[in-house]
Design a protein around this motif. Structure first.
Motif, PDB file in Angstrom:
ATOM      1  N   GLY A 242     -40.467  22.248  19.033  1.00 40.64           N
ATOM      2  CA  GLY A 242     -41.672  23.036  19.283  1.00 40.64           C
ATOM      3  C   GLY A 242     -41.748  23.411  20.751  1.00 40.64           C
ATOM      4  N   ALA A 243     -42.821  24.093  21.112  1.00 40.94           N
ATOM      5  CA  ALA A 243     -42.974  24.566  22.494  1.00 40.94           C
ATOM      6  C   ALA A 243     -42.883  23.417  23.495  1.00 40.94           C
ATOM      7  CB  ALA A 243     -44.320  25.283  22.643  1.00 40.94           C
TER       8      ALA A 243
ATOM      9  N   VAL B  72     -38.490  31.322  27.515  1.00 37.43           N
ATOM     10  CA  VAL B  72     -39.728  31.531  26.758  1.00 37.43           C
ATOM     11  C   VAL B  72     -39.803  30.447  25.688  1.00 37.43           C
ATOM     12  CG1 VAL B  72     -41.035  33.097  25.255  1.00 37.43           C
ATOM     13  CG2 VAL B  72     -39.664  34.031  27.140  1.00 37.43           C
ATOM     14  N   ALA B  73     -40.960  29.793  25.593  1.00 36.40           N
ATOM     15  CA  ALA B  73     -41.132  28.677  24.654  1.00 36.40           C
ATOM     16  C   ALA B  73     -42.232  28.994  23.646  1.00 36.40           C
ATOM     17  CB  ALA B  73     -41.511  27.420  25.432  1.00 36.40           C
ATOM     18  N   PHE B  74     -41.986  28.662  22.383  1.00 37.88           N
ATOM     19  CA  PHE B  74     -43.052  28.778  21.372  1.00 37.88           C
ATOM     20  C   PHE B  74     -42.748  27.921  20.150  1.00 37.88           C
ATOM     21  CE2 PHE B  74     -40.836  31.831  18.553  1.00 37.88           C
ATOM     22  CZ  PHE B  74     -39.895  32.370  19.422  1.00 37.88           C
ATOM     23  N   SER B  75     -43.760  27.794  19.275  1.00 38.60           N
ATOM     24  CA  SER B  75     -43.683  26.916  18.097  1.00 38.60           C
ATOM     25  C   SER B  75     -43.873  27.716  16.821  1.00 38.60           C
ATOM     26  CB  SER B  75     -44.806  25.869  18.145  1.00 38.60           C
ATOM     27  OG  SER B  75     -44.689  25.062  19.283  1.00 38.60           O
TER      28      SER B  75
ATOM     29  N   GLY C 131     -39.419  24.803  16.686  1.00 36.97           N
ATOM     30  CA  GLY C 131     -39.860  25.796  17.661  1.00 36.97           C
ATOM     31  C   GLY C 131     -38.643  26.366  18.341  1.00 36.97           C
ATOM     32  N   VAL C 132     -38.889  27.142  19.368  1.00 39.92           N
ATOM     33  CA  VAL C 132     -37.810  27.909  19.977  1.00 39.92           C
ATOM     34  C   VAL C 132     -37.863  27.798  21.491  1.00 39.92           C
ATOM     35  CG1 VAL C 132     -36.932  30.268  20.339  1.00 39.92           C
ATOM     36  CG2 VAL C 132     -37.737  29.571  18.066  1.00 39.92           C
TER      37      VAL C 132
END
Ligand code: 7TS
Length: 419
Positions: free
Chosen positions: A102-103, A229-232, A243-244
């Motif tokens: 996740g983020a 860039v981080a996100f869930s 997440g990524v």
């Protein structure tokens, strides 16, 4: 029923979208569930739920290891999800899409694998005063380990970043600028293009915490030029636990791994190991394959709605909610009042009723909101608060849901003996 991008006016119908989400049929305390805790996690459409079931009933196997049919299908599902993410975020290379939990884990990956080797005593890490703990604590820990200093882009009392002293704050000592795209408390959409540009002007990297923006508006990471860039997935209709981290290939290629073990290696002897190519270098151990298999239909769902339409719908709902809440004299809304500058996470305080009490009474009326510090304690302190209540919207929310929120808020005040 979901609709194509081009038919927003006739087709973007949150009432029929609701029908795709089985959980929204639930009654809570005898009332229709009004789910307004979407900034914490969103509900899942039937296609996502079915994809999880299909994975475990049809092709559960480990990936990248087996040569049997199930292993090949599981691997194909994982890599298909990666291709879909790469397309969704603006057409990046699959080498640049790393699956994480996740983020939070995405940001920790950067703070360790990049930070440990690139940040030293006397360097600067720049954040903002509105960060979620996920984009704060990993940097506090990195600063402590390395002797680097932290500097913060301030906010004003209306919840906007103050950029006057940006070129001073992002000093020549700065190594990374890590900023939320959309605040999970204030809703503010930050001018990240300006901030990324200012970071790059100092040869610093820019990390964007897109946990709240990626689900709610078109985000093209390539045109933004962000380095990370981080996100869930779970905040954008997908499953929990996946997440990524997007990272520019040239930067990821130079980084040491984060976790070590299976799946991330090239050749191993008893005293030596080298690493797999990107993105697998950063994916040690068995990944969340079921999660990836169910992330694909979540992205499909959003793609079919069209992210422009998602943003337009939430903009309209946010505008309506701010208008209705502003009519309640006892309520103070945190963050921008102009829906053009914010997303649909609306935090507020009532001058007489504690956020926890509000949340409990609202629950009696079937309305699920969040109460607390929303993992942003320093921000609440900056606002002179300990906690707040937060209603946050997504694709299935309607004006009727906002009306129910406002009705329940009035009831809560009545319950505690206020007008
Ligand atoms: N960054 C922001 C801006 C967030 O809002 C959150 C989660 C995270 C990072 C962390 O995401 P995770 O999926 O790794 O947990 N925000 C919230 C929230 O506002 N309420 O619950 C979780």
């Amino acid at each position: 029923m979901i609709t194509s991008r081009s038919t927003y006016r006739q087709g973007f119908d949150p009432v029929s979208i609701k029908a795709d989400f089985p959980i929204l049929n639930r009654e809570i305390n005898g009332r229709r569930l009004v789910y307004l805790d979407n900034a914490a996690t969103t509900q899942k459409p039937i296609t996502v739920i079915e994809a999880t079931r299909r994975f475990y009933t049809r092709y559960n196997a480990n990936v990248h290891r087996g040569l049997h049919t199930l292993a090949e299908e599981a691997t194909a599902a994982l890599e298909a999800a990666r291709r879909e993410v790469a397309a969704f975020i603006g057409g990046v290379k699959t080498e640049e899409v790393i699956f994480t939990r996740g983020a939070t884990e995405s940001i920790n990956l950067v703070a360790y694998a990049w930070g440990q080797h690139n940040v030293k005593a006397g360097d600067r890490i720049v954040l903002t005063q509105m960060e979620h703990h996920a984009n704060l604590v990993p940097w506090i820990a990195l600063a402590k380990r390395t002797g680097a200093e932290l500097a913060y882009i301030p906010i004003d009392d209306n919840g906007y970043l103050v950029l006057d002293r940006l070129s001073e704050i992002i000093s020549s000592k700065t190594k990374i600028v890590a900023v939320t795209h959309m605040s999970n408390v204030l809703g503010t959409i930050n001018p990240i293009e300006t901030i990324i540009e200012a970071a790059h002007a100092r040869r610093a990297l820019a990390l964007i915490d897109a946990a709240q923006s990626m689900p709610h508006m078109p985000v093209d990471v390539r045109s933004l030029g962000a380095d990370f860039v981080a996100f869930s997935a779970h905040k954008m209709l997908g499953p929990t636990g996946i997440g990524v981290l997007y990272g520019k290939e040239s930067i990821l290629a130079d980084m040491e791994p984060f976790n070590y073990g299976g799946e991330m290696i090239g050749e191993v002897t008893y005293d030596h190991a080298d690493w797999a190519s990107l993105p697998w270098k950063f994916e040690a151990g068995t990944p969340n394959i079921a999660g990836a298999a169910a992330f694909t239909p979540a992205l499909d769902y959003l793609e079919k709605l069209g992210m422009d339409n998602v943003r337009r719908h939430e903009h309209e709902l946010t505008e309506y909610a701010i208008e209705r809440l502003s009519l309640l004299d006892s309520i103070r809304i945190l963050g921008p009042l102009n829906a053009d500058h914010r997303g649909g996470a609306i935090s507020f305080v009532d001058k007489d009723v504690h956020p926890h009490d509000l949340s409990q009474i609202l629950d009696q009326h079937g309305v699920a909101i969040r109460a607390g510090h929303h993992c942003a304690q320093p921000l609440h302190r900056r606002l002179g608060l300990v906690s707040s209540a937060r209603a946050s919207f997504y694709v299935y929310n309607t004006r009727g849901d906002v009306d129910q929120l406002v009705y329940a808020l009035k009831e809560a005040r009545g319950y505690f003996g206020h007008e």
